[in-house]
Design an enzyme around this catalytic site. Sequence first.
Site, PDB file in Angstrom:
ATOM      1  N   LYS A   1       0.545  -0.962   0.161  1.00  0.00           N
ATOM      2  CA  LYS A   1       0.215   0.169   0.100  1.00  0.00           C
ATOM      3  C   LYS A   1       0.917   1.176   0.317  1.00  0.00           C
ATOM      4  O   LYS A   1       2.091   1.632   1.029  1.00  0.00           O
ATOM      5  CB  LYS A   1      -0.857   0.050   1.193  1.00  0.00           C
ATOM      6  CG  LYS A   1      -1.917   1.281   1.119  1.00  0.00           C
ATOM      7  CD  LYS A   1      -2.758   0.609   0.143  1.00  0.00           C
ATOM      8  CE  LYS A   1      -4.534   0.724   0.904  1.00  0.00           C
ATOM      9  NZ  LYS A   1      -6.079  -0.270  -0.328  1.00  0.00           N
TER      10      LYS A   1
ATOM     11  N   HIS B   1      19.033  25.857 -13.093  1.00  0.00           N
ATOM     12  CA  HIS B   1      19.166  26.935 -13.443  1.00  0.00           C
ATOM     13  C   HIS B   1      17.951  28.456 -13.547  1.00  0.00           C
ATOM     14  O   HIS B   1      17.550  28.677 -14.045  1.00  0.00           O
ATOM     15  CB  HIS B   1      20.074  26.352 -15.191  1.00  0.00           C
ATOM     16  CG  HIS B   1      20.625  25.831 -15.379  1.00  0.00           C
ATOM     17  ND1 HIS B   1      21.778  24.741 -14.999  1.00  0.00           N
ATOM     18  CD2 HIS B   1      20.289  24.198 -15.926  1.00  0.00           C
ATOM     19  CE1 HIS B   1      22.100  23.823 -14.657  1.00  0.00           C
ATOM     20  NE2 HIS B   1      21.065  23.391 -15.667  1.00  0.00           N
TER      21      HIS B   1
ATOM     22  N   ARG C   1      27.923  33.113 -10.133  1.00  0.00           N
ATOM     23  CA  ARG C   1      26.708  32.375 -10.497  1.00  0.00           C
ATOM     24  C   ARG C   1      25.525  32.372  -9.796  1.00  0.00           C
ATOM     25  O   ARG C   1      26.548  31.968  -8.058  1.00  0.00           O
ATOM     26  CB  ARG C   1      26.428  31.686 -11.607  1.00  0.00           C
ATOM     27  CG  ARG C   1      27.096  29.770 -10.588  1.00  0.00           C
ATOM     28  CD  ARG C   1      27.152  28.711 -12.051  1.00  0.00           C
ATOM     29  NE  ARG C   1      26.810  27.586 -10.815  1.00  0.00           N
ATOM     30  CZ  ARG C   1      27.008  26.277 -11.238  1.00  0.00           C
ATOM     31  NH1 ARG C   1      26.830  25.857 -12.698  1.00  0.00           N
ATOM     32  NH2 ARG C   1      27.641  25.417 -10.829  1.00  0.00           N
TER      33      ARG C   1
ATOM     34  N   VAL D   1      28.586  21.663  -8.892  1.00  0.00           N
ATOM     35  CA  VAL D   1      27.992  20.891  -7.056  1.00  0.00           C
ATOM     36  C   VAL D   1      28.826  19.524  -6.706  1.00  0.00           C
ATOM     37  O   VAL D   1      27.830  19.572  -5.938  1.00  0.00           O
ATOM     38  CB  VAL D   1      26.931  20.758  -8.274  1.00  0.00           C
ATOM     39  CG1 VAL D   1      26.104  19.573  -7.528  1.00  0.00           C
ATOM     40  CG2 VAL D   1      26.033  22.258  -8.698  1.00  0.00           C
ATOM     41  N   GLN D   2      29.348  19.042  -7.726  1.00  0.00           N
ATOM     42  CA  GLN D   2      29.801  17.614  -7.682  1.00  0.00           C
ATOM     43  C   GLN D   2      30.790  17.834  -6.615  1.00  0.00           C
ATOM     44  O   GLN D   2      31.219  17.326  -5.548  1.00  0.00           O
ATOM     45  CB  GLN D   2      30.329  17.391  -9.273  1.00  0.00           C
ATOM     46  CG  GLN D   2      29.997  16.696  -9.907  1.00  0.00           C
ATOM     47  CD  GLN D   2      29.249  18.260 -10.938  1.00  0.00           C
ATOM     48  OE1 GLN D   2      29.511  18.821 -10.706  1.00  0.00           O
ATOM     49  NE2 GLN D   2      29.407  17.076 -12.454  1.00  0.00           N
TER      50      GLN D   2
ATOM     51  N   THR E   1      -3.716  -5.646   0.508  1.00  0.00           N
ATOM     52  CA  THR E   1      -3.056  -3.987   1.140  1.00  0.00           C
ATOM     53  C   THR E   1      -3.800  -3.034   2.105  1.00  0.00           C
ATOM     54  O   THR E   1      -3.445  -2.156   3.008  1.00  0.00           O
ATOM     55  CB  THR E   1      -3.052  -3.387  -0.831  1.00  0.00           C
ATOM     56  OG1 THR E   1      -3.949  -3.103  -1.051  1.00  0.00           O
ATOM     57  CG2 THR E   1      -2.630  -4.124  -0.916  1.00  0.00           C
ATOM     58  N   ASP E   2      -5.116  -3.601   2.274  1.00  0.00           N
ATOM     59  CA  ASP E   2      -6.482  -2.463   3.111  1.00  0.00           C
ATOM     60  C   ASP E   2      -6.207  -3.186   4.169  1.00  0.00           C
ATOM     61  O   ASP E   2      -5.399  -2.182   5.223  1.00  0.00           O
ATOM     62  CB  ASP E   2      -7.520  -3.386   2.564  1.00  0.00           C
ATOM     63  CG  ASP E   2      -8.876  -2.485   3.231  1.00  0.00           C
ATOM     64  OD1 ASP E   2      -8.681  -1.267   3.911  1.00  0.00           O
ATOM     65  OD2 ASP E   2      -9.329  -2.733   4.554  1.00  0.00           O
TER      66      ASP E   2
ATOM     67  N   ASN F   1      20.383  20.645 -10.826  1.00  0.00           N
ATOM     68  CA  ASN F   1      21.226  22.099 -11.063  1.00  0.00           C
ATOM     69  C   ASN F   1      20.219  23.015 -11.254  1.00  0.00           C
ATOM     70  O   ASN F   1      19.526  22.838 -12.270  1.00  0.00           O
ATOM     71  CB  ASN F   1      22.363  22.143 -11.538  1.00  0.00           C
ATOM     72  CG  ASN F   1      22.893  22.864 -11.254  1.00  0.00           C
ATOM     73  OD1 ASN F   1      22.821  24.239 -11.180  1.00  0.00           O
ATOM     74  ND2 ASN F   1      23.952  23.602 -12.209  1.00  0.00           N
TER      75      ASN F   1
HETATM   76  O1  LIG Z   1      28.027  22.490 -10.993  1.00  0.00           O
HETATM   77  C1  LIG Z   1      28.021  21.920 -12.236  1.00  0.00           C
HETATM   78  N1  LIG Z   1      28.348  21.213 -12.491  1.00  0.00           N
HETATM   79  C2  LIG Z   1      28.316  20.281 -13.970  1.00  0.00           C
HETATM   80  O2  LIG Z   1      28.548  19.416 -14.374  1.00  0.00           O
HETATM   81  C3  LIG Z   1      28.105  21.746 -14.967  1.00  0.00           C
HETATM   82  N2  LIG Z   1      27.809  21.549 -16.255  1.00  0.00           N
HETATM   83  C4  LIG Z   1      26.741  22.710 -16.967  1.00  0.00           C
HETATM   84  O3  LIG Z   1      26.479  22.827 -17.821  1.00  0.00           O
HETATM   85  N3  LIG Z   1      26.529  23.459 -15.132  1.00  0.00           N
HETATM   86  C5  LIG Z   1      27.089  23.208 -14.475  1.00  0.00           C
HETATM   87  N4  LIG Z   1      27.295  23.420 -13.084  1.00  0.00           N
END
Ligand SMILES: O=c1[nH]c(=O)c2[nH]c(=O)[nH]c2[nH]1
Length: 295
Positions: A11, A257, A177, A228-229, A58-59, A255
């Site tokens: 459920k 944008h 950014r 970000v990575q 599931t009830d 991400n």
């Molecule tokens: O932090 C980022 N990682 C990416 O892998 C990536 N690729 C992208 O186009 N912008 C960004 N920004």
Amino acid sequence: MASVSAAQYGKDNIRVYKVHKDEKTGFQTVVEMTVCVLLKGDIETSYTEADNSVVVATDSMKNTVYIMAKQHPVTPPELFGAIVATHFVETYKHIHSAEVKVKVHRWTRLTVDGMPHPHSFFRDGSETRTVEATAIEGNGISIRSAIAGLLVLKSTGSAFHSFYRDEYTTLPDVYDRILSTEVDCGWKWNIFSNINEVESAVPKFDNAWEAARKITLDTFAKEVSPSVQNTLYKMCQQIMAAVPEIAAVDYSLPNKHYFEIDMSWHKGLKNTGKDAEVYAPQSDPNGLIQCTVSR
Ligand SMILES: O=c1[nH]c(=O)c2[nH]c(=O)[nH]c2[nH]1
């Protein structure tokens, strides 16, 4: 004849609310959850031969979640999830695995006239605290705790440059950014042998959630992010160090944008680079950066 190679059923979207009434202080505390239960076991014949004798309805699963919520604590969600999952594998001989997902919705106490209100709350964003507890017969209980839907944005302090360039590349190097994401961060606990071990760990669950949330938010704000990575990895490292009982941390970060808008066509208006003030938030497509860090 084709055979069933994997089957589970249950459920989903069981909505439950529990109130705790403190008679002495008059303060009430509320918990609202959405629960999903999925069972595995000797259930193939229900698919292949219409044999419903092996089917726990599931009830009935929904009813069980309500009864468990009445009879047991629902906090922390790790304990409640483990209690419900263990119930299913212990109660039904032919059920060998139960996965219980508990999503806790935020009800934050209202402050009225400068005082915490005894029984009024508000929804503080779409963030949830989620837990997946899986009990496997003879193999203990595995738990993944998580923060989901925590939306954050920083208006500077983020860059992305020096990335791989080829004939498909149009993105310029960016040294300043906007960075915005909706955090999904999970951490897997070392396997618990049984429900007693989960009970003993109870104080650790809230502490880990608080540490993961604080590390995520502090790192997001303080780090000058090169990607970000890399920012995500720094969060993982700190959570692993802060919570010794976990085996792994995972993040999934979209991400989100925000595009600059060139306004130079209108009377030479400057709105790019260091002059950028008005942006166009994009709903799609979005980057999606994921990573799991283990010991
Ligand atoms: O932090 C980022 N990682 C990416 O892998 C990536 N690729 C992208 O186009 N912008 C960004 N920004």
